[in-house]
Design a protein around this motif. Structure first.
Motif, PDB file in Angstrom:
ATOM      1  N   SER A  90       0.823  -1.213   0.000  1.00 17.59           N
ATOM      2  CA  SER A  90       0.000   0.000   0.000  1.00 17.59           C
ATOM      3  C   SER A  90       0.858   1.264   0.000  1.00 17.59           C
ATOM      4  O   SER A  90       0.392   2.332  -0.389  1.00 17.59           O
ATOM      5  CB  SER A  90      -0.952   0.010   1.202  1.00 17.59           C
ATOM      6  OG  SER A  90      -0.256   0.271   2.399  1.00 17.59           O
ATOM      7  N   GLN A  91       2.119   1.136   0.416  1.00 17.19           N
ATOM      8  CA  GLN A  91       3.058   2.253   0.409  1.00 17.19           C
ATOM      9  C   GLN A  91       3.842   2.321  -0.907  1.00 17.19           C
ATOM     10  O   GLN A  91       4.724   3.162  -1.066  1.00 17.19           O
ATOM     11  CB  GLN A  91       4.031   2.134   1.580  1.00 17.19           C
ATOM     12  CG  GLN A  91       3.368   2.233   2.933  1.00 17.19           C
ATOM     13  CD  GLN A  91       4.330   1.922   4.061  1.00 17.19           C
ATOM     14  OE1 GLN A  91       5.539   2.139   3.950  1.00 17.19           O
ATOM     15  NE2 GLN A  91       3.804   1.405   5.155  1.00 17.19           N
ATOM     16  N   GLY A  92       3.533   1.408  -1.832  1.00 18.73           N
ATOM     17  CA  GLY A  92       4.160   1.434  -3.143  1.00 18.73           C
ATOM     18  C   GLY A  92       5.383   0.553  -3.293  1.00 18.73           C
ATOM     19  O   GLY A  92       6.066   0.623  -4.315  1.00 18.73           O
ATOM     20  N   PHE A  93       5.680  -0.276  -2.310  1.00 23.30           N
ATOM     21  CA  PHE A  93       6.843  -1.149  -2.399  1.00 23.30           C
ATOM     22  C   PHE A  93       6.488  -2.459  -3.085  1.00 23.30           C
ATOM     23  O   PHE A  93       5.350  -2.915  -3.031  1.00 23.30           O
ATOM     24  CB  PHE A  93       7.388  -1.469  -1.001  1.00 23.30           C
ATOM     25  CG  PHE A  93       7.998  -0.275  -0.312  1.00 23.30           C
ATOM     26  CD1 PHE A  93       9.295   0.118  -0.591  1.00 23.30           C
ATOM     27  CD2 PHE A  93       7.259   0.458   0.599  1.00 23.30           C
ATOM     28  CE1 PHE A  93       9.851   1.218   0.036  1.00 23.30           C
ATOM     29  CE2 PHE A  93       7.805   1.560   1.238  1.00 23.30           C
ATOM     30  CZ  PHE A  93       9.101   1.936   0.950  1.00 23.30           C
ATOM     31  N   VAL A  94       7.472  -3.060  -3.718  1.00 26.43           N
ATOM     32  CA  VAL A  94       7.329  -4.391  -4.293  1.00 26.43           C
ATOM     33  C   VAL A  94       7.576  -5.386  -3.166  1.00 26.43           C
ATOM     34  O   VAL A  94       8.495  -5.205  -2.359  1.00 26.43           O
ATOM     35  CB  VAL A  94       8.360  -4.605  -5.425  1.00 26.43           C
ATOM     36  CG1 VAL A  94       8.295  -6.023  -5.947  1.00 26.43           C
ATOM     37  CG2 VAL A  94       8.117  -3.601  -6.540  1.00 26.43           C
ATOM     38  N   THR A  95       6.753  -6.426  -3.084  1.00 24.89           N
ATOM     39  CA  THR A  95       6.881  -7.397  -2.007  1.00 24.89           C
ATOM     40  C   THR A  95       7.169  -8.788  -2.550  1.00 24.89           C
ATOM     41  O   THR A  95       6.925  -9.064  -3.723  1.00 24.89           O
ATOM     42  CB  THR A  95       5.605  -7.439  -1.146  1.00 24.89           C
ATOM     43  OG1 THR A  95       4.505  -7.837  -1.962  1.00 24.89           O
ATOM     44  CG2 THR A  95       5.323  -6.087  -0.526  1.00 24.89           C
TER      45      THR A  95
END
Length: 62
Positions: free
Chosen positions: A35-40
């Motif tokens: 949700s913060q824009g990081f790739v997981t």
């Protein structure tokens, strides 16, 4: 040298939880990161983020 990511089995041992519960927590942490824009990456969480969420940002946990 430690890995950038912590995996569920290692986190389960640190937290003294089952691996199943740890994977559930990792899913929630990865949702927050996404949700913060990081790739997981499924089943893994950045070690620094794990330490921040559980231990207030300590560099290393024994």
């Amino acid at each position: 040298m430690q890995d950038y990511y912590i995996k569920a089995p290692e986190a389960a041992a640190i937290l003294r939880l089952s691996e199943g519960k740890t994977y559930e927590i990792f899913r929630d942490l990865n949702k927050e990161l996404k949700s913060q824009g990081f790739v997981t990456v499924a089943g893994r969480v950045p070690r620094a983020y794990f330490n921040k969420k559980f231990f207030g940002g300590l560099e290393e946990v024994s």
